[in-house]
Design a protein around this motif. Structure first.
Motif, PDB file in Angstrom:
ATOM      1  N   VAL A   9       0.846  -1.196   0.000  1.00 39.06           N
ATOM      2  CA  VAL A   9       0.000   0.000   0.000  1.00 39.06           C
ATOM      3  C   VAL A   9       0.881   1.245   0.000  1.00 39.06           C
ATOM      4  O   VAL A   9       2.034   1.201   0.429  1.00 39.06           O
ATOM      5  CB  VAL A   9      -0.969   0.052   1.208  1.00 39.06           C
ATOM      6  CG1 VAL A   9      -1.992  -1.052   1.146  1.00 39.06           C
ATOM      7  CG2 VAL A   9      -0.215   0.007   2.514  1.00 39.06           C
ATOM      8  N   LEU A  10       0.325   2.332  -0.480  1.00 44.64           N
ATOM      9  CA  LEU A  10       0.980   3.631  -0.396  1.00 44.64           C
ATOM     10  C   LEU A  10       0.315   4.426   0.719  1.00 44.64           C
ATOM     11  O   LEU A  10      -0.906   4.472   0.814  1.00 44.64           O
ATOM     12  CB  LEU A  10       0.843   4.390  -1.717  1.00 44.64           C
ATOM     13  CG  LEU A  10       1.526   3.777  -2.925  1.00 44.64           C
ATOM     14  CD1 LEU A  10       1.225   4.598  -4.172  1.00 44.64           C
ATOM     15  CD2 LEU A  10       3.029   3.669  -2.709  1.00 44.64           C
ATOM     16  N   ALA A  11       1.130   5.045   1.568  1.00 39.54           N
ATOM     17  CA  ALA A  11       0.621   5.875   2.652  1.00 39.54           C
ATOM     18  C   ALA A  11       0.894   7.336   2.298  1.00 39.54           C
ATOM     19  O   ALA A  11       2.053   7.762   2.270  1.00 39.54           O
ATOM     20  CB  ALA A  11       1.309   5.507   3.965  1.00 39.54           C
ATOM     21  N   PRO A  12      -0.152   8.104   1.974  1.00 44.28           N
ATOM     22  CA  PRO A  12       0.066   9.487   1.556  1.00 44.28           C
ATOM     23  C   PRO A  12       0.586  10.361   2.687  1.00 44.28           C
ATOM     24  O   PRO A  12       0.209  10.194   3.851  1.00 44.28           O
ATOM     25  CB  PRO A  12      -1.322   9.948   1.096  1.00 44.28           C
ATOM     26  CG  PRO A  12      -2.282   9.030   1.753  1.00 44.28           C
ATOM     27  CD  PRO A  12      -1.560   7.739   1.993  1.00 44.28           C
ATOM     28  N   ALA A  13       1.457  11.284   2.324  1.00 42.91           N
ATOM     29  CA  ALA A  13       1.992  12.237   3.295  1.00 42.91           C
ATOM     30  C   ALA A  13       1.055  13.436   3.392  1.00 42.91           C
ATOM     31  O   ALA A  13       0.213  13.669   2.521  1.00 42.91           O
ATOM     32  CB  ALA A  13       3.382  12.688   2.861  1.00 42.91           C
ATOM     33  N   LYS A  14       1.223  14.176   4.466  1.00 41.17           N
ATOM     34  CA  LYS A  14       0.449  15.396   4.655  1.00 41.17           C
ATOM     35  C   LYS A  14       1.343  16.408   5.355  1.00 41.17           C
ATOM     36  O   LYS A  14       2.354  16.046   5.956  1.00 41.17           O
ATOM     37  CB  LYS A  14      -0.803  15.143   5.492  1.00 41.17           C
ATOM     38  CG  LYS A  14      -0.502  14.709   6.917  1.00 41.17           C
ATOM     39  CD  LYS A  14      -1.773  14.568   7.713  1.00 41.17           C
ATOM     40  CE  LYS A  14      -1.526  14.051   9.106  1.00 41.17           C
ATOM     41  NZ  LYS A  14      -0.717  14.893   9.961  1.00 41.17           N
ATOM     42  N   THR A  15       0.974  17.645   5.269  1.00 39.58           N
ATOM     43  CA  THR A  15       1.660  18.672   6.044  1.00 39.58           C
ATOM     44  C   THR A  15       0.613  19.390   6.885  1.00 39.58           C
ATOM     45  O   THR A  15      -0.496  19.656   6.418  1.00 39.58           O
ATOM     46  CB  THR A  15       2.437  19.651   5.135  1.00 39.58           C
ATOM     47  OG1 THR A  15       3.177  20.560   5.957  1.00 39.58           O
ATOM     48  CG2 THR A  15       1.526  20.425   4.216  1.00 39.58           C
ATOM     49  N   ASN A  16       0.955  19.636   8.140  1.00 39.01           N
ATOM     50  CA  ASN A  16       0.026  20.339   9.029  1.00 39.01           C
ATOM     51  C   ASN A  16       0.097  21.829   8.747  1.00 39.01           C
ATOM     52  O   ASN A  16       1.169  22.435   8.820  1.00 39.01           O
ATOM     53  CB  ASN A  16       0.391  20.088  10.504  1.00 39.01           C
ATOM     54  CG  ASN A  16      -0.124  18.768  10.993  1.00 39.01           C
ATOM     55  OD1 ASN A  16      -1.262  18.407  10.728  1.00 39.01           O
ATOM     56  ND2 ASN A  16       0.705  18.033  11.706  1.00 39.01           N
ATOM     57  N   LEU A  17      -1.036  22.405   8.438  1.00 38.93           N
ATOM     58  CA  LEU A  17      -1.131  23.845   8.266  1.00 38.93           C
ATOM     59  C   LEU A  17      -1.435  24.504   9.601  1.00 38.93           C
ATOM     60  O   LEU A  17      -1.089  25.663   9.831  1.00 38.93           O
ATOM     61  CB  LEU A  17      -2.223  24.182   7.250  1.00 38.93           C
ATOM     62  CG  LEU A  17      -2.052  23.523   5.873  1.00 38.93           C
ATOM     63  CD1 LEU A  17      -3.268  23.796   5.005  1.00 38.93           C
ATOM     64  CD2 LEU A  17      -0.775  24.002   5.206  1.00 38.93           C
ATOM     65  N   HIS A  18      -2.096  23.747  10.477  1.00 36.86           N
ATOM     66  CA  HIS A  18      -2.421  24.230  11.825  1.00 36.86           C
ATOM     67  C   HIS A  18      -2.554  23.006  12.726  1.00 36.86           C
ATOM     68  O   HIS A  18      -3.164  22.010  12.337  1.00 36.86           O
ATOM     69  CB  HIS A  18      -3.744  24.993  11.819  1.00 36.86           C
ATOM     70  CG  HIS A  18      -4.241  25.321  13.192  1.00 36.86           C
ATOM     71  ND1 HIS A  18      -3.721  26.348  13.941  1.00 36.86           N
ATOM     72  CD2 HIS A  18      -5.186  24.736  13.955  1.00 36.86           C
ATOM     73  CE1 HIS A  18      -4.344  26.384  15.111  1.00 36.86           C
ATOM     74  NE2 HIS A  18      -5.246  25.421  15.141  1.00 36.86           N
ATOM     75  N   LEU A  19      -1.978  23.070  13.914  1.00 38.73           N
ATOM     76  CA  LEU A  19      -2.126  21.998  14.901  1.00 38.73           C
ATOM     77  C   LEU A  19      -2.258  22.630  16.277  1.00 38.73           C
ATOM     78  O   LEU A  19      -1.380  23.376  16.717  1.00 38.73           O
ATOM     79  CB  LEU A  19      -0.914  21.052  14.879  1.00 38.73           C
ATOM     80  CG  LEU A  19      -0.914  19.943  15.928  1.00 38.73           C
ATOM     81  CD1 LEU A  19      -2.091  18.991  15.698  1.00 38.73           C
ATOM     82  CD2 LEU A  19       0.394  19.182  15.896  1.00 38.73           C
ATOM     83  N   ALA A  20      -3.367  22.370  16.928  1.00 37.29           N
ATOM     84  CA  ALA A  20      -3.605  22.863  18.290  1.00 37.29           C
ATOM     85  C   ALA A  20      -3.779  21.657  19.200  1.00 37.29           C
ATOM     86  O   ALA A  20      -4.557  20.759  18.912  1.00 37.29           O
ATOM     87  CB  ALA A  20      -4.854  23.740  18.338  1.00 37.29           C
ATOM     88  N   VAL A  21      -3.031  21.641  20.293  1.00 41.31           N
ATOM     89  CA  VAL A  21      -3.084  20.547  21.261  1.00 41.31           C
ATOM     90  C   VAL A  21      -3.776  21.065  22.514  1.00 41.31           C
ATOM     91  O   VAL A  21      -3.325  22.028  23.135  1.00 41.31           O
ATOM     92  CB  VAL A  21      -1.666  20.035  21.607  1.00 41.31           C
ATOM     93  CG1 VAL A  21      -1.736  18.903  22.617  1.00 41.31           C
ATOM     94  CG2 VAL A  21      -0.928  19.600  20.338  1.00 41.31           C
ATOM     95  N   GLY A  22      -4.886  20.421  22.869  1.00 43.44           N
ATOM     96  CA  GLY A  22      -5.647  20.830  24.045  1.00 43.44           C
ATOM     97  C   GLY A  22      -5.049  20.257  25.322  1.00 43.44           C
ATOM     98  O   GLY A  22      -4.061  19.517  25.296  1.00 43.44           O
ATOM     99  N   PRO A  23      -5.638  20.576  26.461  1.00 45.12           N
ATOM    100  CA  PRO A  23      -5.152  20.060  27.740  1.00 45.12           C
ATOM    101  C   PRO A  23      -5.315  18.539  27.830  1.00 45.12           C
ATOM    102  O   PRO A  23      -6.138  17.948  27.130  1.00 45.12           O
ATOM    103  CB  PRO A  23      -6.021  20.771  28.779  1.00 45.12           C
ATOM    104  CG  PRO A  23      -7.211  21.259  28.036  1.00 45.12           C
ATOM    105  CD  PRO A  23      -6.816  21.430  26.609  1.00 45.12           C
TER     106      PRO A  23
END
Length: 108
Positions: A9-23
């Protein structure tokens, strides 16, 4: 040892444009909010399943990255083994087609 199945299988890559981590929640995980975009890069994943009298999960190709025994690939293989009541030898080979460090140097 007899190979009973294999898949590529091929696993597509992605780039995060925004990432917010909550508590941290009560279950020790965090809520995440992410906006990402797919990019035209892929990792290649090859999985071989062999008959065996004991469960064994082997992950190849990520030796340079320190992974815990609870990495996503191993968890998925163990879950599949549990749900199908099989105790085969599962060999997961990952070929990284891009470098995270190289990509971020190019991107920024």
């Amino acid at each position: 040892m007899v190979k009973v199945n294999s898949i590529d299988v091929l696993a597509p890559a992605k780039t995060n444009l925004h990432l917010a981590v909550g508590p941290k929640r009560d279950d020790n995980f965090h809520d995440l909010q992410s906006i990402f975009a797919r990019i035209s890069l892929f990792d290649e994943i090859h999985i071989d399943i062999y008959e065996s009298d004991k469960r064994e999960i082997i992950l190849k190709g990520l030796e340079s990255i320190k992974l815990s025994s609870e990495d996503t690939m191993t968890k998925a293989a163990r879950l599949w083994s549990d749900k199908t009541n099989t105790y085969d030898k599962i060999v997961i080979s990952i070929k990284k087609k891009y470098s995270i460090r190289g990509w971020s140097r190019w991107w920024f």
